[in-house]
Design an enzyme around this catalytic site. Structure first.
Site, PDB file in Angstrom:
ATOM      1  N   ARG A 115     -77.192  31.550 -60.932  1.00  0.00           N
ATOM      2  CA  ARG A 115     -76.284  30.811 -60.049  1.00  0.00           C
ATOM      3  C   ARG A 115     -75.760  31.635 -58.884  1.00  0.00           C
ATOM      4  O   ARG A 115     -75.758  31.170 -57.738  1.00  0.00           O
ATOM      5  CB  ARG A 115     -75.067  30.287 -60.833  1.00  0.00           C
ATOM      6  N   THR A 116     -75.263  32.823 -59.155  1.00  0.00           N
ATOM      7  CA  THR A 116     -74.564  33.559 -58.106  1.00  0.00           C
ATOM      8  C   THR A 116     -75.537  33.914 -56.983  1.00  0.00           C
ATOM      9  O   THR A 116     -75.267  33.669 -55.804  1.00  0.00           O
ATOM     10  CB  THR A 116     -73.899  34.820 -58.693  1.00  0.00           C
ATOM     11  N   LYS A 145     -86.667  55.222 -58.698  1.00  0.00           N
ATOM     12  CA  LYS A 145     -87.180  56.573 -58.394  1.00  0.00           C
ATOM     13  C   LYS A 145     -86.054  57.595 -58.416  1.00  0.00           C
ATOM     14  O   LYS A 145     -86.240  58.748 -58.030  1.00  0.00           O
ATOM     15  CB  LYS A 145     -87.825  56.582 -57.005  1.00  0.00           C
ATOM     16  N   HIS A 191     -65.278  39.104 -61.005  1.00  0.00           N
ATOM     17  CA  HIS A 191     -66.291  38.229 -60.410  1.00  0.00           C
ATOM     18  C   HIS A 191     -65.534  37.312 -59.432  1.00  0.00           C
ATOM     19  O   HIS A 191     -65.336  36.128 -59.700  1.00  0.00           O
ATOM     20  CB  HIS A 191     -66.988  37.436 -61.514  1.00  0.00           C
ATOM     21  N   ARG A 214     -74.436  42.699 -57.188  1.00  0.00           N
ATOM     22  CA  ARG A 214     -74.068  42.637 -58.618  1.00  0.00           C
ATOM     23  C   ARG A 214     -74.559  43.904 -59.289  1.00  0.00           C
ATOM     24  O   ARG A 214     -75.688  44.354 -59.029  1.00  0.00           O
ATOM     25  CB  ARG A 214     -74.681  41.410 -59.280  1.00  0.00           C
TER      26      ARG A 214
HETATM   27  N1   CP Z   1     -71.696  32.308 -63.184  1.00  0.00           N
HETATM   28  C1   CP Z   1     -72.599  33.299 -63.028  1.00  0.00           C
HETATM   29  O1   CP Z   1     -72.257  34.406 -62.645  1.00  0.00           O
HETATM   30  O2   CP Z   1     -73.874  32.939 -63.333  1.00  0.00           O
HETATM   31  P1   CP Z   1     -75.164  33.849 -63.082  1.00  0.00           P
HETATM   32  O3   CP Z   1     -75.055  35.023 -64.025  1.00  0.00           O
HETATM   33  O4   CP Z   1     -76.332  32.966 -63.364  1.00  0.00           O
HETATM   34  O5   CP Z   1     -75.106  34.312 -61.657  1.00  0.00           O
END
Ligand code: CP
Length: 305
Positions: free
Chosen positions: A54-55, A83, A132, A104
């Site tokens: 999603r993100t 590397k 998040h 991320r």
């Molecule tokens: N909500 C969320 O962070 O989903 P993903 O891990 O799929 O990005």
């Protein structure tokens, strides 16, 4: 005049309440008119050192709807980190190629570090168990859209409150709106004390439970979360709690009429599929709202609106 131009977003507390509300209001405009070619010529880097559906995809969808180009990687094995390149060298390099980094990483603090070495803004798309913030903004948008307000709500949070970064960000943000929290978790996955202290400092109320039914019946919003296998050092500890909460349709008989169930997703088994077609299920619309909120964030941080 609120301006978020060139600002990084690493923790939800990097923005104040007025700034959250500004993003939510911009997101509402993007929901009405999603295609706005205002970022043509801009390059956005998505660096995902940890898996995501999603993100990453909603950020990339948002960037595409704004007319920006995307570079980056979804699999760290395709980057020179394999590397032995340091994170700071990767970030400094990518900052030469892009106007904004969305990142991320499994390490808490990695995004903050990236924002300190990059000379372009960085958005934290999740750092370990820590924060998040963009999920939090789309959660706020979803709560406001369904409840018509963010104020004075009863919010139940269920599942992994210890390692759940989405939970930590959302509790911190909802502390600004006179929320009563109903915290449902196994003993081993309780909300960290540091986050509970924030609730107390705001003189707000929280209740802790190990069973979920009472919290479900009191809540305006039920925020379900997955017990995250990847955060446990000892797999036996995960096995003990992995099925702690299994929400099914039969548990919704006495809930408030407009109660909505949110989940950052992915789910494993904590929400039975028989809940999906009830009026309480909102998690897939919540994921869609992420596109509008991320359009608003990109547009405001790039100074396009
Ligand atoms: N909500 C969320 O962070 O989903 P993903 O891990 O799929 O990005």
């Amino acid at each position: 005049m609120i301006s978020l131009k060139k600002r990084s977003l690493i923790s939800i507390t990097d923005f104040n309440t007025e700034e959250y509300l500004h993003i939510l209001s911009m997101a509402k405009d993007f929901e009405k008119t999603p295609i706005q070619n205002i970022a043509e010529g801009r390059v956005i880097a998505t660096l995902f050192f940890e898996p995501s559906t999603r993100t990453r995809l909603s950020f990339e969808s948002a960037a595409n709807k704004l007319g920006a180009k995307i570079i980056g990687f979804a699999d760290v094995n395709n980057s020179s980190a394999t590397k032995g390149e340091s994170l700071s060298d990767t970030i400094k390099t990518v900052a030469n190629y892009a106007d904004l980094i969305i990142m991320r990483h499994s390490l808490e603090g990695a995004s903050r570090w990236a924002s300190e070495v990059a000379d372009i803004p960085v958005i934290n798309a999740g750092d370990g168990s820590n924060q998040h913030p963009t999920q939090c903004l789309l959660d706020l948008y979803s709560i406001k859209k369904t409840q018509k307000t963010l104020d004075n709500l009863h919010v139940a949070m269920v599942g992994d409150l210890k390692y759940g970064r989405t939970v930590h960000s959302l509790v911190e943000a909802m502390c600004n709106f006179n929320t009563t929290f109903h915290l449902v978790s196994p003993e081993s996955l309780k909300l960290p004390s540091a986050v509970k202290i924030l609730i107390k400092e705001r003189k707000l109320t929280y209740f802790q439970y190990t069973e979920m039914q009472e919290a479900l019946d009191k809540a305006d919003i039920v925020y379900m979360t997955r017990v995250q296998r990847e955060r446990f050092v000892d797999i036996q500890d995960y096995e003990r709690v992995k099925n702690a909460y299994l929400l099914d349709k039969s548990m919704l008989n006495n809930v408030k009429e407009n109660m909505k169930i949110l989940h950052p997703l992915p789910r494993v088994n904590e929400i039975n599929k028989d809940v999906d077609n009830t009026t309480h299920a909102y998690y897939f619309q919540q994921a869609l709202n992420g596109v509008y909120v991320r359009q608003a964030l990109i547009a405001s941080i790039l100074g396009l609106k």
